[in-house]
Each structure stands twice: as C-alpha cells, then as structure tokens.
Scaffold this active site. Structure first.
Site, mmCIF file in Angstrom:
data_model
loop_
_atom_site.group_PDB
_atom_site.id
_atom_site.type_symbol
_atom_site.label_atom_id
_atom_site.label_comp_id
_atom_site.label_asym_id
_atom_site.label_seq_id
_atom_site.Cartn_x
_atom_site.Cartn_y
_atom_site.Cartn_z
ATOM 1 N N HIS A 1 -2.698 -0.967 14.997
ATOM 2 C CA HIS A 1 -2.680 0.384 14.521
ATOM 3 C C HIS A 1 -3.987 0.790 13.888
ATOM 4 O O HIS A 1 -4.086 1.875 13.307
ATOM 5 C CB HIS A 1 -1.510 0.570 13.526
ATOM 6 C CG HIS A 1 -1.712 -0.199 12.247
ATOM 7 N ND1 HIS A 1 -1.763 0.428 11.043
ATOM 8 C CD2 HIS A 1 -1.930 -1.494 11.989
ATOM 9 C CE1 HIS A 1 -1.960 -0.463 10.079
ATOM 10 N NE2 HIS A 1 -2.063 -1.628 10.640
ATOM 11 N N ASP B 1 -4.681 -7.274 4.443
ATOM 12 C CA ASP B 1 -3.624 -8.278 4.371
ATOM 13 C C ASP B 1 -3.836 -9.420 5.355
ATOM 14 O O ASP B 1 -3.139 -10.436 5.283
ATOM 15 C CB ASP B 1 -2.238 -7.639 4.578
ATOM 16 C CG ASP B 1 -2.158 -6.742 5.791
ATOM 17 O OD1 ASP B 1 -3.138 -6.061 6.104
ATOM 18 O OD2 ASP B 1 -1.104 -6.715 6.428
ATOM 19 N N ASP C 1 -0.114 -7.002 14.039
ATOM 20 C CA ASP C 1 0.934 -6.208 13.380
ATOM 21 C C ASP C 1 2.070 -5.811 14.336
ATOM 22 O O ASP C 1 3.198 -5.550 13.895
ATOM 23 C CB ASP C 1 0.354 -4.919 12.780
ATOM 24 C CG ASP C 1 -0.353 -5.155 11.450
ATOM 25 O OD1 ASP C 1 -0.016 -6.133 10.763
ATOM 26 O OD2 ASP C 1 -1.238 -4.360 11.112
ATOM 27 N N HIS D 1 0.811 -1.231 0.000
ATOM 28 C CA HIS D 1 0.000 0.000 0.000
ATOM 29 C C HIS D 1 0.844 1.281 0.000
ATOM 30 O O HIS D 1 0.614 2.230 0.744
ATOM 31 C CB HIS D 1 -1.077 0.019 1.087
ATOM 32 C CG HIS D 1 -0.654 -0.079 2.522
ATOM 33 N ND1 HIS D 1 0.358 0.658 3.084
ATOM 34 C CD2 HIS D 1 -1.152 -0.826 3.540
ATOM 35 C CE1 HIS D 1 0.465 0.378 4.366
ATOM 36 N NE2 HIS D 1 -0.430 -0.521 4.658
ATOM 37 N N HIS E 1 3.405 -10.496 10.729
ATOM 38 C CA HIS E 1 4.359 -10.282 9.629
ATOM 39 C C HIS E 1 5.761 -10.634 10.095
ATOM 40 O O HIS E 1 6.184 -10.217 11.184
ATOM 41 C CB HIS E 1 4.389 -8.821 9.173
ATOM 42 C CG HIS E 1 3.111 -8.340 8.561
ATOM 43 N ND1 HIS E 1 2.632 -8.792 7.352
ATOM 44 C CD2 HIS E 1 2.211 -7.433 8.998
ATOM 45 C CE1 HIS E 1 1.495 -8.180 7.068
ATOM 46 N NE2 HIS E 1 1.212 -7.347 8.052
ATOM 47 N N HIS F 1 -7.408 -8.518 13.578
ATOM 48 C CA HIS F 1 -7.254 -7.263 12.823
ATOM 49 C C HIS F 1 -7.920 -7.439 11.465
ATOM 50 O O HIS F 1 -7.777 -8.498 10.838
ATOM 51 C CB HIS F 1 -5.754 -6.993 12.670
ATOM 52 C CG HIS F 1 -5.379 -5.740 11.958
ATOM 53 N ND1 HIS F 1 -6.173 -4.624 11.920
ATOM 54 C CD2 HIS F 1 -4.254 -5.418 11.240
ATOM 55 C CE1 HIS F 1 -5.561 -3.672 11.225
ATOM 56 N NE2 HIS F 1 -4.407 -4.130 10.803
ATOM 57 N N GLU G 1 -7.531 -5.443 8.642
ATOM 58 C CA GLU G 1 -6.929 -4.869 7.433
ATOM 59 C C GLU G 1 -6.806 -5.976 6.375
ATOM 60 O O GLU G 1 -6.668 -7.163 6.692
ATOM 61 C CB GLU G 1 -5.560 -4.247 7.739
ATOM 62 C CG GLU G 1 -5.071 -3.393 6.571
ATOM 63 C CD GLU G 1 -3.907 -2.449 6.915
ATOM 64 O OE1 GLU G 1 -3.401 -2.477 8.044
ATOM 65 O OE2 GLU G 1 -3.520 -1.681 6.002
ATOM 66 N N TYR H 1 9.634 -0.829 10.088
ATOM 67 C CA TYR H 1 8.211 -1.103 10.311
ATOM 68 C C TYR H 1 7.631 -0.114 11.324
ATOM 69 O O TYR H 1 6.558 0.457 11.122
ATOM 70 C CB TYR H 1 8.073 -2.540 10.823
ATOM 71 C CG TYR H 1 6.675 -3.092 10.800
ATOM 72 C CD1 TYR H 1 6.195 -3.781 9.692
ATOM 73 C CD2 TYR H 1 5.834 -2.931 11.891
ATOM 74 C CE1 TYR H 1 4.919 -4.295 9.674
ATOM 75 C CE2 TYR H 1 4.554 -3.447 11.881
ATOM 76 C CZ TYR H 1 4.098 -4.137 10.770
ATOM 77 O OH TYR H 1 2.827 -4.648 10.760
HETATM 78 FE FE1 FEO Z 1 -2.498 -3.512 9.629
HETATM 79 FE FE2 FEO Z 1 -0.629 -6.100 8.515
HETATM 80 O O1 FEO Z 1 -2.111 -4.974 8.580
#
Ligand code: FEO
Length: 404
Positions: A145, A82, A164, A24, A229, A78, A80, A196
């Site tokens: 986040h 991904d 995250d 993104h 991640h 989460h 989001e 990150y």
């Molecule tokens: Fe906030 Fe890895 O997505």
C-alpha cells in the site's frame, strides 16, 4: 516466542506485539505481529525486518538458527516503520549482506538511514535471486500500500511472502490459519481480514485486481501466503485470495450500519427510529455511536455493508466534529459501490445534513436523498418520518444491491 519453521528451511523469526492498541491511529484490539522470514540455504537470506522495539526478539530467533553475520541477502519488501526500523540493527550484525529492494524503496530508505555503507541491489518485477536451493522472484506491488511495496515469491516452496497484503492485526500464539481457527474461530479471522482490508487497502481495489491478474500471468503457483502481520495462510490461502478479489470487486452485505453522534440525544433518538424502519423492511441494522466506537471499527462496519446512514447534529452550523472526522477519514479511503443517506437534529440554523451530502457527493457514493432533519427534539411525527426514511432507504438499498 522462538522461530517457527513454516516450510522446510524457511523460518518465521518475527515478534508478537500483544499490547499494541493504537497502530498509527488504527485501533488494534487484537494486537498484531511483525513477521519476517529467514531462508536457510547456501546463501542465508532474511526477508524483512521488524519494528525497532521488537528487533531484539527477532535477532534472538535468528541467532537460534544461524550466525547473523552469515546473512548474505536482506530482502526489504516495504519501508514503513513497522517493518524497517529494525533494519539498521540487522545490518550492523550482517554488514556483508546485500539489500534487495525496489527503486522507490531505495530512495525512501535513504530518508531513514545512512545507506552509503550498505550494498543495495534494486529489483523489479520478475527479477530473481537464487540462494542455492531456492529461487526468489520479486513482484513490485506499488501502492499496495506504499509506492515502494513489493512481495517475494519462493518458487520451490510455492510460498508468497506478501508483506502487508493478506495481513491481519492479530496477536496470537498460533502462527498458522488452521491453528488459529481451531483455537479461536473462522469468523474471528474473517473479521480481522475485513478490518485490515477496510482500514488499509480499501482505496486500492483496482490495483489489487490488476496485481492478482499479474500473479496469474506470471504463473506463480501459491500454496502458502506469509504476510508481515498476523496469521500465515497455510490451509486457506486460496480462500483469502478470493476474499480479496471479492472485496476489490465491491462485495458487501445487504445490511445497514447507522453511524452517528449526538449531543442531547435528539440525533440518537432519530437513529433508533430509523433503525426500526430498516429492520421492519427486513434488513439487519447496527447503531454505532462514534464517540463510543474506535474510528477503525466504524470504518470496518461501513465497508462491510452495502448501505450506510450517517447521523449528525448541527454544531455551529456544521457537522458534529466526530462525524466530520469520520467522513474525512472515509473520503481518504475512497469507498466505492455503497449507498448512503444522512439525518440529524439542529437547534436554529441547520447545516450538518447538507454537509454530509456534500461529502457523499465528493466521494462519488450512491446518494439517497433527501435526508431527514429535526428541529430540537423529534416529535412523534418526526419519529414516524425517521421510521419511514429507514424503510425507504432499505427498499432502495435492496434494489441497488441487486446490481452487484
Ligand atoms: Fe505498511 Fe505493516 O506496514
């Protein structure tokens, strides 16, 4: 890559994205992973899903361990894309599963999917779920986040599945920190953590401090941190928690990146003279041209150092576009505890340096004024003024840094 047992009966069933370079808009030169975790117990529990493009990889790993229709609990830390775009596929295979999610997550999920067919159990901090031999405790982490965010702690294994938080964009054959630092290096891992943090978590330092204090109050004894991640923290979990605390408290190197762009090399030549001044005052200094550098790398360099100098030529009476873009991006990240100054060349009207200072003041940064401006092309005297600007900035920065 097949599943990896990270603790007895708890498996990584995620996917490695070796090729992603644009996340993104965030440049990811090391690629990334989408991690999710399967707990094999009386009630089989999947914690998080993965990005849609990789859900088949995750499903293959799950099928290598259990029949997915037997999944009883689906924890969604989460929402989001991904992490959640694979949820529909997982729920199609595990239609009897109950989703565990925060209230804000539940509301968000309705915007992505038709959730009417799913059983959803809203959880909040301190709520627990027994899977048989494991007790999961949920910890809401709003704005770490996203508003919906939470983490899941597996009590019997002292395992924090941290979504995250504590993540890094690293694609690797290694799953654990100790493996990674053996094959790569500690500095590579440290750099990925900083990268990150700077690009995702910089605005949330106060929340991070509060949340880590809350973890202490809840008495969560953490032995392993498994983010969504990158590398899993098996040997250095305490070190990465301390690093987050340090970053949230404004830790920085006493060094100076000069982040600039240039049209006909006048601002570039100013940057070089300033660099020499900073260097001669004894501080390390990097010169970073924005048109030649990914935005996320420039943000990381800004955040790493206590002070930064921004250079921009004036174009049509305002900042050069790449510099304006950088400063806008930086303002959104709400940096704190950094000292800044500006310089640049102009042809007839000027304006870029003034605009840069306006931006610094909006951000509430420590400002070193006045900046340096040069008409058309730096003369020998102008280069000397730039050199002195660099030296004076370094002197002031050393004093400012001593306060931390
Ligand atoms: Fe906030 Fe890895 O997505």
């Amino acid at each position: 890559m097949m599943s990896v047992e990270i603790k007895e009966n708890i498996f990584w069933v995620g996917a490695v994205d070796w090729a992603v370079r644009d996340f993104h808009g965030y440049e990811t030169p090391r690629g990334t992973t989408y991690n999710n975790y399967l707990i094999i117990d009386d009630d089989i529990t999947l914690v998080d899903t993965v990005k849609f493009d990789f859900v088949d990889v995750s499903i293959k790993s799950i099928k290598g361990l259990v029949d997915p229709s037997k999944i009883k609990n689906m924890v969604v830390n989460h929402i989001e894309d991904d992490h959640v775009t694979g949820l529909d596929r997982i729920m199609a295979l595990a239609p009897d599963a109950t989703i565990y999610i925060t209230e804000k997550g539940r509301k968000g999920l309705e915007r992505f999917f038709d959730t009417s067919k799913w059983k959803i159990n809203v959880v909040k901090t301190g709520d627990t779920l027994s899977t048989g031999h494991h007790t999961l405790t949920f910890l809401e982490t709003p704005m770490l986040h996203w508003p919906d965010s939470m983490m899941t702690y597996v009590q019997e294994k002292k395992l924090l599945i941290s979504q995250d938080g504590f993540g890094q964009h690293i694609a690797s054959a290694s799953r654990f920190d100790d493996e990674f630092v053996t094959c790569q290096s500690v500095s590579e891992l440290d750099d990925a953590v900083l990268d990150y943090y700077a690009n995702i978590l910089m605005p949330f330092g106060p929340i991070i401090k509060n949340k880590l204090a809350e973890v202490g109050r809840l008495g969560l004894d953490i032995d392993m941190i498994a983010p969504d991640h990158g590398i899993i923290w098996r040997s250095h979990s305490k070190k990465v928690v301390q690093k987050y605390l340090d970053l949230a408290n404004g830790a920085a190197e006493l060094s100076v990146p000069i982040i600039y762009d240039t049209m006909w090399k006048s601002t570039a030549n100013m940057a070089l003279a300033i660099m020499q001044g900073v260097k001669d005052e004894g501080l390390d200094c990097k010169v970073i041209k924005l048109r030649a550098t990914p935005m996320s790398a420039a943000i990381k360099e800004f955040w790493k150092a206590r002070g930064c100098l921004i250079g921009s030529p004036t174009l049509n009476n305002i900042l050069y576009p790449t510099v304006a873009e950088f400063l806008t991006h930086l303002r959104g990240l709400r940096p704190k505890n950094r000292m800044v100054g500006a310089f640049g060349s102009y042809g007839w009207g000027g304006g870029a340096v003034r605009e840069a200072y306006d931006e610094f003041k909006k951000m509430g940064l420590e400002v070193f004024e006045p900046g340096v401006q040069v008409n058309y092309k730096p003369s020998h005297e102008d280069e000397l003024a730039c050199y002195n600007f660099g030296r004076e900035f370094a002197v002031r920065l050393r004093e400012y840094h001593a306060k931390f």
